[in-house]
Write an enzyme that holds these catalytic residues in place. Structure first.
Site, PDB file in Angstrom:
ATOM      1  N   HIS A  20      -6.941   8.180  -5.642  1.00 45.61           N
ATOM      2  CA  HIS A  20      -6.557   6.785  -5.886  1.00 45.61           C
ATOM      3  C   HIS A  20      -7.105   6.285  -7.229  1.00 45.61           C
ATOM      4  O   HIS A  20      -6.602   5.318  -7.783  1.00 45.61           O
ATOM      5  CB  HIS A  20      -7.085   5.917  -4.744  1.00 45.61           C
ATOM      6  CG  HIS A  20      -6.247   4.716  -4.433  1.00 45.61           C
ATOM      7  ND1 HIS A  20      -4.881   4.655  -4.625  1.00 45.61           N
ATOM      8  CD2 HIS A  20      -6.601   3.514  -3.909  1.00 45.61           C
ATOM      9  CE1 HIS A  20      -4.436   3.470  -4.228  1.00 45.61           C
ATOM     10  NE2 HIS A  20      -5.453   2.760  -3.799  1.00 45.61           N
ATOM     11  N   ASN A  66      -6.250  -3.360  -4.662  1.00 48.30           N
ATOM     12  CA  ASN A  66      -5.390  -4.341  -4.002  1.00 48.30           C
ATOM     13  C   ASN A  66      -5.355  -5.707  -4.667  1.00 48.30           C
ATOM     14  O   ASN A  66      -4.479  -6.514  -4.358  1.00 48.30           O
ATOM     15  CB  ASN A  66      -5.791  -4.498  -2.539  1.00 48.30           C
ATOM     16  CG  ASN A  66      -5.586  -3.232  -1.742  1.00 48.30           C
ATOM     17  OD1 ASN A  66      -5.082  -2.230  -2.242  1.00 48.30           O
ATOM     18  ND2 ASN A  66      -5.986  -3.257  -0.498  1.00 48.30           N
ATOM     19  N   ASP A  91      -1.703   5.862  -9.567  1.00 47.29           N
ATOM     20  CA  ASP A  91      -1.458   7.070  -8.782  1.00 47.29           C
ATOM     21  C   ASP A  91      -0.124   6.940  -8.054  1.00 47.29           C
ATOM     22  O   ASP A  91       0.284   5.844  -7.688  1.00 47.29           O
ATOM     23  CB  ASP A  91      -2.595   7.293  -7.778  1.00 47.29           C
ATOM     24  CG  ASP A  91      -2.763   6.140  -6.805  1.00 47.29           C
ATOM     25  OD1 ASP A  91      -2.571   6.348  -5.604  1.00 47.29           O
ATOM     26  OD2 ASP A  91      -3.097   5.020  -7.242  1.00 47.29           O
ATOM     27  N   ASN A 112      -0.251  -0.963  -3.117  1.00 50.31           N
ATOM     28  CA  ASN A 112      -0.829  -2.309  -3.059  1.00 50.31           C
ATOM     29  C   ASN A 112      -1.270  -2.841  -4.417  1.00 50.31           C
ATOM     30  O   ASN A 112      -1.227  -4.045  -4.656  1.00 50.31           O
ATOM     31  CB  ASN A 112      -1.987  -2.356  -2.066  1.00 50.31           C
ATOM     32  CG  ASN A 112      -1.512  -2.231  -0.639  1.00 50.31           C
ATOM     33  OD1 ASN A 112      -0.399  -2.626  -0.299  1.00 50.31           O
ATOM     34  ND2 ASN A 112      -2.346  -1.655   0.209  1.00 50.31           N
TER      35      ASN A 112
END
Length: 187
Positions: A20, A66, A91, A112
Site C-alpha cells: 500500500h 484514506n 498502488d 480509498n
C-alpha cells in the site's frame, strides 16, 4: 513551473515496506537519487528539488491513505499549484506487479485514497501514476495482501521499477502527460 508529486501511503513502522506504501517508496527513490531529504511539515513529509527548471514538491501525506485529499488540497493551495501539475502515485491491485500506467483522469477503482482526493478536489481529472502491485491473494485476503510486506524477490524488482517511475515523473513535468503516456504506458 511547480509540480506537486504525491506518493500515497500510510505513516508508521507497521506500514513500512508494504504494498500500500508503494507511492512512498517511489518518492523515497527519487529523493535518494536527487540527494534531497524529506522534512516533516503540515500534513506530511515534504522534499523539494529542481529538474530542468521545474520545481518538484514531493509530498508523503501523514493523513493516512484514506484522507489523502486533505493534504493534497492544502499543498496545492499553499504552493498555488494548478490541477494540471498534480501527479499522484498510487498502488493498483488491477495491474500486474511492476506495471506502471499514467492516466490523466479516471475513477477511484475502489481505492480509498483516490476517493478522498476526488471528493476533496471535486474532480477525477487529475493525473495519477498507477503502480501495479498484483493481486496474488485468496478470496477475502485483499486487506492482508495490500498491507503485507514485499517479498525479497519483489523488493529487488520494486527498486528497479521505482527508477522507471522517476523517469515518468520527470517526463510528466518536462514533456507533458500525453507524450509521457505514449512513451511509457504498456512498457
Amino acid at each position: 513551473m511547480k509540480y506537486l508529486i504525491v506518493g500515497l501511503g500510510n505513516v508508521g513502522d507497521e506500514y513500512d515496506q508494504t504494498r500500500h506504501n508503494v507511492g512512498f517508496e517511489v518518492l523515497d527513490t527519487i529523493a535518494k537519487r536527487n540527494e534531497v531529504k524529506f522534512e516533516e511539515e503540515r500534513y506530511g513529509a515534504v522534499a523539494r528539488y529542481k529538474f530542468k527548471s521545474r520545481s518538484f514538491i514531493m509530498l508523503k501525506p501523514n493523513t493516512y491513505v484514506n484522507l489523502s485529499g486533505r493534504a493534497i488540497n492544502y499543498w496545492m493551495q499553499k504552493e498555488k499549484i494548478p490541477l494540471t501539475n498534480l501527479l499522484v502515485i498510487v498502488d493498483d491491485l488491477a495491474l500486474p506487479f511492476g506495471t506502471l500506467r499514467l492516466k490523466t483522469k479516471g475513477g477511484d477503482a475502489g481505492h480509498n485514497g483516490l476517493k478522498s482526493i476526488q471528493s476533496t478536489l471535486g474532480t477525477a481529472s487529475y493525473s495519477r501514476l498507477r503502480f501495479g502491485i498484483g493481486n496474488e491473494f485468496s478470496r477475502g485476503k485483499q486487506v492482508d495482501f495490500v498491507l503485507g510486506k514485499w517479498t525479497d524477490e519483489e523488493w529487488v524488482e520494486l527498486m528497479e521499477r521505482t527508477k522507471v517511475a522517476e523517469d515518468i515523473v520527470k517526463a510528466f513535468a518536462t514533456v507533458g502527460a500525453g507524450r509521457t503516456m505514449s512513451q511509457f504506458n504498456n512498457k
